[in-house]
Structure formats: C-alpha cells, structure tokens
Design an enzyme around this catalytic site. Structure first.
Site, mmCIF file in Angstrom:
data_model
loop_
_atom_site.group_PDB
_atom_site.id
_atom_site.type_symbol
_atom_site.label_atom_id
_atom_site.label_comp_id
_atom_site.label_asym_id
_atom_site.label_seq_id
_atom_site.Cartn_x
_atom_site.Cartn_y
_atom_site.Cartn_z
ATOM 1 N N GLU A 62 -1.667 3.429 10.849
ATOM 2 C CA GLU A 62 -0.453 4.048 11.392
ATOM 3 C C GLU A 62 -0.533 5.569 11.376
ATOM 4 O OE1 GLU A 62 4.394 4.010 11.051
ATOM 5 O OE2 GLU A 62 3.216 3.138 9.434
ATOM 6 N N GLU A 83 11.690 -0.630 12.397
ATOM 7 C CA GLU A 83 11.598 0.189 11.199
ATOM 8 C C GLU A 83 12.471 1.438 11.344
ATOM 9 O OE1 GLU A 83 8.137 1.460 8.068
ATOM 10 O OE2 GLU A 83 8.146 2.401 10.027
#
Length: 307
Positions: free
Chosen positions: A186, A283
């Site tokens: 990420e 998220e």
C-alpha cells in the site's frame, strides 16, 4: 482517520469483540428499511462502521452488513483477535457469503527504517510475521494481507533501499505462494504519513514487477493516491495488471464517497468496466455520527454504485 489510527484502536476493539460473541443476530429493528441491495462491486465495511444500527456484537455487525447487501468485509486488526473470535467471525462470513478482505500482516514501523535498511534482523522479523499471517489467513478465509515497507532510510540511496525492499518481498512471496495468498503493498500519501518509503502507484508497480510473483501485488488506496498523485483513473489503468485490492475514502476528510472531491461513481464505473471481482475496502470514517450517519453511508454507496 489514518491507518495507524485504525491499528491503534485494535486493542479496544479486541476487548469489545471478546464479549458477547454468542449473541443473536441483530434484530429486525436494527435493519434499514430499504432491505438488501444488489451491489455491483464488493464494497467491504469494517467493524464499528454500523455499530449504532447493529450493536457492538461483531457477529451481529457482519450479519447486518450482509442484510444491506454488502458482500465483503475487511479488518486491519484481525491478526490481533483471539483465535476464538477469528473462528466465529469466519463462520459468520462463510454462512452469509461475505468475502474476507485484508488484514495487516506485520508490525508497521511508522518512523523507523525496516525493510528499506537491509537490516537482516528486521527482515527476519518481517518474514516471521508473514509466516504467522498465513495461519490467520487460513483461519479467516482471507486471500489478501496488507504490507507497508516502512520508513525511508535517509542514509542510503533510494535505489539501494528499493533493492532491499524487493529482496524482502521476494522472500515473503516464497512463503505465501504455496498457500495461494497475496500480500498487497500500500502506497501511503506524504501528508498523512511523511517519510514513508512507498508513496506512489508507479513505484509500487515497479516493485511488483521486480518481485514478479502472484503473491506480491498493489493495494490501490484511492484516498491516498488522490492526495499523492491524483490522475486516478489513468494511474489505475497503468497499474491494472498489478492491482489486487482497492480501498476507499474521499478527500479531504477520509469519509464516505460524496463528502469530498473524488467522483467515486465514475471511479467505480471504471473499475467495474475492467471486470474487477475483488474487494474494495471502505477504509474511512462516517461523516455524521450515530444511526443517521450510518444510514447515510449505506445510502451513499447505493447511489455511487448506480452507474
């Protein structure tokens, strides 16, 4: 709502999860009036996102998500849950046909060079975390786990740091490949996470190509990349063959779609046009508190999915 904030809340969430796991499914009064929705994509809520409507019981929250039509779920802190909690949540997801999304695979060092440094002790710690994550993934039927390579090593040239990271990821891939598991790298934006090594999607793409393994792919967090580089759809297109997972959050604020500047309906439409069948983790926080805010999140996803 930074990633480190999600992780810091793990201990609190775990204590809540440890109690009341044998509770009944959320009552009819906790459901929305709209019933289940047939979403085109696998949007994945997390624990706490609908706790005012569904209650604190994680099994009830999972059932509530399924009742609204959500077909995926993610939990950054799943690795820190008790084995009993993991099994109960996994059983519920199996019964309700919910796909388990990512959990964080290893200890993330936010301010200290780890994989970038080439330090063999740090590499061994990371690889041991990957090994223990394999067992968690099997227990909760997860396919993906999040990896963040850590902070820059300011005493080393960037090319040497990159090679150090690649070598660690190659060794981790050797652990994951026999189990058909995938770590997703990420990139995180410079504003929320200054000084981290991995920040841009082209950088992640180059690393994944160098590792050259189905066990090492990209987690494209749309919130982070809007801040870091923008040009979202072209960059998603460029990275497409190395992207295995998406996460969602509008900017500014990291709340649900429509609260910021990102045209999520168009982004979702593009991702769907690529025949993406993976998970898109929600998220982000809720822009409004309480039941009203949770109902708004559900309504927004229904509208954003209407393309």
């Amino acid at each position: 709502m930074e990633r480190r904030d999600f992780i810091k809340k793990t201990a609190t969430a775990t204590s809540i999860l440890g109690a009341g796991l044998t509770g009944l499914h959320a009552t009819e009064t906790n459901k929305t009036n709209n019933g289940s929705h047939n979403f085109k994509l696998k949007y994945a809520p997390h624990l706490g996102m609908f706790q005012n409507l569904a209650g604190n019981n994680p099994v009830d929250q999972l059932n509530f998500c399924a009742d609204q039509g959500f077909t995926a779920f993610e939990d950054n802190g799943m690795k820190n849950r008790s084995k009993d909690t993991q099994e109960k949540m996994a059983n519920t997801m199996t019964k309700r046909n919910i796909t388990m999304g990512v959990f964080v695979a290893h200890q993330i060092y936010w301010k200290e060079p780890t994989l970038t440094s080439g330090n063999l002790d740090k590499r061994e710690e990371f690889l041991n975390d990957i090994k223990t994550s394999v067992e968690v993934a099997k227990r909760v039927n997860a396919k993906w786990m999040t990896v963040v390579p850590g902070h820059l090593d300011l005493r080393q040239n960037m090319s040497y740091q990159t090679q150090n990271v690649i070598e660690s990821l190659k060794q981790a891939s050797d652990i994951l490949e026999p189990h058909n598991l995938t770590m997703v790298l990420e990139p995180l934006n410079f504003r929320n996470h200054p000084g981290l090594f991995l920040s841009e999607s082209p950088q992640a793409y180059q690393i994944c190509k160098a590792v050259d393994s189905p066990a090492c792919k990209i987690l494209f967090d749309i919130y982070h990349q809007q801040i870091q580089e923008g040009n979202l759809i072209p960059n998603i297109e460029q990275c497409w063959d190395e992207i295995a997972y998406f996460q969602i959050g509008d900017n500014p604020g990291r709340k649900e779609p429509t609260t910021g500047e990102i045209n999520y309906k168009n982004v979702f439409k593009f991702i769907h046009s690529k025949k993406y069948n993976g998970v898109l983790g929600m998220e982000h926080g809720n822009s409004m508190k309480g039941k009203e805010g949770e109902l708004k999140v559900i309504a927004v996803y229904k509208d954003s999915d209407n393309f």
